[in-house]
Design a protein around this motif. Sequence first.
Motif, short mmCIF file in Angstrom:
data_model
loop_
_atom_site.label_atom_id
_atom_site.label_comp_id
_atom_site.label_asym_id
_atom_site.label_seq_id
_atom_site.Cartn_x
_atom_site.Cartn_y
_atom_site.Cartn_z
N LYS A 50 35.77 45.49 34.07
CA LYS A 50 35.89 45.33 35.54
C LYS A 50 34.90 44.29 36.04
N SER A 84 41.78 29.22 29.86
CA SER A 84 42.50 30.48 29.61
C SER A 84 43.78 30.21 28.81
N HIS A 119 39.86 38.39 39.96
CA HIS A 119 41.14 39.06 40.20
C HIS A 119 41.22 39.49 41.66
N PRO A 120 42.33 39.23 42.35
CA PRO A 120 43.62 38.75 41.84
C PRO A 120 43.82 37.24 41.95
N TYR A 121 42.84 36.53 42.53
CA TYR A 121 43.07 35.13 42.89
C TYR A 121 43.33 34.25 41.68
N TYR A 122 42.45 34.32 40.68
CA TYR A 122 42.61 33.42 39.54
C TYR A 122 43.49 34.01 38.45
N THR A 123 43.67 35.32 38.42
CA THR A 123 44.63 35.88 37.46
C THR A 123 46.04 35.43 37.83
N ILE A 124 46.35 35.43 39.12
CA ILE A 124 47.67 34.95 39.56
C ILE A 124 47.83 33.47 39.28
N ASP A 130 46.31 31.78 36.94
CA ASP A 130 46.46 31.62 35.49
C ASP A 130 47.86 32.00 35.03
N ALA A 175 36.13 40.68 34.21
CA ALA A 175 37.48 40.12 34.39
C ALA A 175 38.09 40.40 35.76
N ILE A 176 37.44 41.23 36.58
CA ILE A 176 38.00 41.54 37.89
C ILE A 176 37.05 41.13 39.01
#
Length: 407
Positions: A24, A44, A234-239, A241, A27-28
Amino acid sequence: MSAPSNNKVVKWVDDRLPIFTMMKHSAIDYPTPKNLNYWWNFGSLAGLMLVIMILTGLFLAMNYVPHTSMAFDSVERIMRDVNYGWLLRYLHANGASMFFILVYIHIFRGLYYGSYKAPREVLWWLGLVIYLLMMATGFLGYVLPWGQMSFWGATVITNLFSAFPLVGEHIVTWLWGGFSVDNPTLNRFFPLHFVLPFVILGVVVVHVWALHSVKSNNPLGIDMKTPQDSIPFHPYYTIKDLFGIGLFLMFYLAFVFWAPNFFGEPDNYIPANPMVTPPHIVPEWYYLPFYAILRSVPDKLGGVLLMFGAILILFVLPWLDTSKVRSCKFRPIYKWFTILFLVNAFVLGYIGAQPAEGTMLLVGQICTVWYFLHLLVLTPVIGWLEKPKPLPESISSPVVKKSGEAV
């Protein structure tokens, strides 16, 4: 740190091994500069490609036979008889090229935005170690199909070590496992090619650890100074990526399904024959710039030293660059020299694929001189003489200023 979930099982595990809390945090909740552009997707993507290479390589290894009399036929059997063997092999073979494309873009992004500068020198070193391990792994894997280019590529590249005085011949004999490239060589290369990706994975973990310690660089090249300068990963850069992964997979799979041999050499579909030398021996495309540097020097030892020096010099780049400003966005002169450095690398790659004679040899020598001139002379001198543009006060200030002008 509090547990990341109210789930009793997760909390029970986390109290005894805080793996969920660590995930958490890393990565979050990890604070990331709010202005990262799509050039930051390639790290990534390279990590994803490493996982694909390890998985496909694992299944290919189950059906490959590391013996000179059976290696070529075992690859053909994978292509024809193993269920989806053709897909595994094309994913793996083209994946190597995709991996290098991603890493080369990732490196150039670091060069352009000054991601090698303090306090990220160790992060930069770890990235270069990953690159060197990739080069070694790629070379070992290229030998395994035991085609004509595999055999002769192994012969030429391993012979380079004989240029070193005193120890060179011993190194070559050890690599060969005898006095020529033969079955003992293949028996050495196969386990090394299998193990090195896991070494790369270990260094990648340390690389990410170093990144989280010093935080990400950004296009402005300035540090995060206020809470408004960062957003959670997360969630900005996970989306972001995931969007990049979707685009990349379309590009990657287009080669896998419609042009699977685009990056390959036709001679490698001919079984290895020590008695027949191919008319033009070339390595894989991702080695070509350094192959051009190697051939630009008439002396064998000088060429080998220059080839290795072309990579090793990048380890001292944080100290060769004397500018106080990281990003080329604020360096009007150095920006164009960095772009010219990229063009020079492309030209070296083209020269590496051509016969080393006539005009091509001369152009290769000029490009080699420019490569080292850029790093050893132009980079420190421009850093001293150049007057950079003024830097923003913070990461947020350019956005706030534009917003105010719009109002």
